[in-house]
Design an enzyme around this catalytic site. Structure first.
Site, PDB file in Angstrom:
ATOM      1  N   TYR A 116       0.827  -1.207   0.000  1.00  0.00           N
ATOM      2  CA  TYR A 116       0.000   0.000   0.000  1.00  0.00           C
ATOM      3  C   TYR A 116       0.860   1.256   0.000  1.00  0.00           C
ATOM      4  CZ  TYR A 116      -4.256  -2.678   0.633  1.00  0.00           C
ATOM      5  OH  TYR A 116      -5.314  -3.538   0.429  1.00  0.00           O
ATOM      6  N   GLU A 136      -8.104  -7.462   5.350  1.00  0.00           N
ATOM      7  CA  GLU A 136      -7.261  -8.524   4.798  1.00  0.00           C
ATOM      8  C   GLU A 136      -6.535  -9.280   5.906  1.00  0.00           C
ATOM      9  OE1 GLU A 136      -5.035  -6.167   2.036  1.00  0.00           O
ATOM     10  OE2 GLU A 136      -6.885  -5.635   0.995  1.00  0.00           O
ATOM     11  N   VAL A 146     -19.090 -10.874  -9.937  1.00  0.00           N
ATOM     12  CA  VAL A 146     -18.712 -10.577 -11.312  1.00  0.00           C
ATOM     13  C   VAL A 146     -17.279 -11.047 -11.516  1.00  0.00           C
ATOM     14  CG1 VAL A 146     -18.027  -8.213 -10.699  1.00  0.00           C
ATOM     15  CG2 VAL A 146     -18.523  -8.773 -13.079  1.00  0.00           C
ATOM     16  N   PHE A 147     -17.042 -11.757 -12.601  1.00  0.00           N
ATOM     17  CA  PHE A 147     -15.691 -12.245 -12.877  1.00  0.00           C
ATOM     18  C   PHE A 147     -14.869 -11.106 -13.478  1.00  0.00           C
ATOM     19  CE2 PHE A 147     -17.803 -16.609 -13.617  1.00  0.00           C
ATOM     20  CZ  PHE A 147     -17.764 -16.860 -12.263  1.00  0.00           C
TER      21      PHE A 147
END
Length: 395
Positions: free
Chosen positions: A98, A140, A385-386
């Site tokens: 990040y 995460e 959604v792929f």
């Protein structure tokens, strides 16, 4: 929570930043890959970079997050970041990355907006960035902890123990962890990241929905995608991955997963979007669920429809389930009212239904609109959604 001073600055500059965010994200990736070319080679999807979808997705995420901060300053918008956090966890993104993103993103902002980026404006948008980054880092970290993966070490070497050809363009791979370890648990609807080494030496990563679990093994299904480099990984898997071959696979992740309630459920898909739905339907059948289940699928034709037999068999196992199928180009006798695109508005959808959608973006938008018109609550419509999520902020 964004500070009051920064809230006013971001609100005042949001139109300018929002209007230029596409140019900013494109320049950001140019700078990032110039400084770290291995990231494009070994982490980022080269196809999504080439067609601009990754840039669009990042632009949408930044704009949506900043808008949420100024419109709802007392609410930390973690919910909208969950999908991104799961994707990052499946790639093994670390806290240190990040900082690298921050460096090149703000260099791009300054270059695009020029003198408009005063110290006050820079400080306000810096606050936005770190609110978003730190929220993702925290999400995460929890996902890594739940997966038992220290610092994002989610990858495991697996061996292909079975390969099945579902259709001419869809193959299913069954993989088992090397070294005698058990396959990880997953929630129906989740996916794994698959890493392959391509002929040019690049290690590209793609996500594929888990379509089932078999005897301590995981199975994922891959549709061959035309185009280069958009389909370079799917084509590689179809052409080169067979029983006995090994590859690296991540722990399962994904925030669109079947809940454990007893209310009615609708599983709606189009094309290869059937893969997470088959996993959900299989779980419902395996657990003897008494829920009302509506499975709806749209495809080009019978021969293009992967898991067609599984759809019939699994719904037949459930005491209160029904399947609806539409084909654009039926290959034999087929009802006229089931020819063409899916029309969920024609289904009898019970009150309190939770809906799960997966398929191309036009299908998702149409299906969601039909479900809202049918009285399904917006909070009860979940979609997968792929590829990059180009719907963020519009769904």
């Amino acid at each position: 929570m964004l500070s009051p001073k920064s809230t006013e600055t971001v609100r005042a500059t949001l139109p300018a930043v929002g209007g230029a965010v596409g140019e900013i994200t494109t320049l950001f990736y140019d700078k990032l890959f110039a400084a770290h070319p291995q990231l494009l080679r070994d982490l980022f999807n080269r196809g999504n970079q080439a067609n601009g979808e990754q840039q669009q997705a990042l632009a949408g995420a930044i704009a949506a997050f900043a808008t949420a901060l100024v419109e709802h300053p007392d609410v930390r918008p973690d919910a909208m970041l969950s999908r991104i956090a799961h994707k990052h966890a499946s790639l093994g993104i670390s806290r240190e990355q990040y900082k690298v993103v921050h460096l090149h993103l703000f260099a791009a902002i300054t270059e695009v907006l020029g003198d408009a980026v005063t110290p006050e404006v820079a400080a306000a948008w810096d606050e936005v960035y770190w609110l978003m980054a730190n929220a993702l880092i925290a999400l995460e970290a929890r996902l890594y902890e739940q997966a038992g993966a220290l610092h994002g070490a989610t990858w495991r070497s697996c061996t292909v123990v079975e390969r099945r050809q579902e259709t001419a363009d869809v193959a299913t791979f069954v993989v088992r962890p090397d070294g005698g370890g058990q396959a990880p648990d997953f929630r129906p609807g989740q996916y794994v990241s698959v890493q392959v080494t391509l002929p040019d030496g690049a290690r590209q990563i793609r996500q594929y929905s888990l379509s089932g679990r078999l005897d301590d093994a995981l199975q994922f299904s891959v549709k061959r995608v035309a185009g280069d480099p958009a389909g370079e990984v799917s084509n590689h898997l179809h052409d080169h991955l067979d029983v006995g071959h090994t590859l690296d696979i991540s722990h399962p992740f994904g925030d669109v997963a079947l809940d454990d309630g007893d209310h009615p459920v609708l599983l709606a898909s189009a094309g290869i979007g059937c893969t997470p739905m088959i996993a959900m339907l299989g779980h419902l059948a395996d657990t003897g669920s008494a829920r009302r289940v509506i499975a709806a699928h749209a495809d080009r034709s019978e021969s293009d429809h992967a898991f067609r037999a599984d759809l019939d068999q699994l719904t037949a196992k459930l005491p209160d389930a029904v399947a609806h199928v539409w084909y654009e180009r039926p290959e034999g006798a087929w009802p006229a009212d089931r020819t063409g695109l899916a029309d969920l508005s024609r289904l009898d959808i019970p009150a309190g239904t939770t809906a799960y959608l997966c398929g191309p973006l036009p299908f998702l938008r149409a299906a969601r609109a039909q479900l809202l018109d049918a009285g399904v609550a917006a909070a009860d419509i979940h979609y997968e959604v792929f590829g990059p999520d180009l719907w963020l902020g519009a769904a």
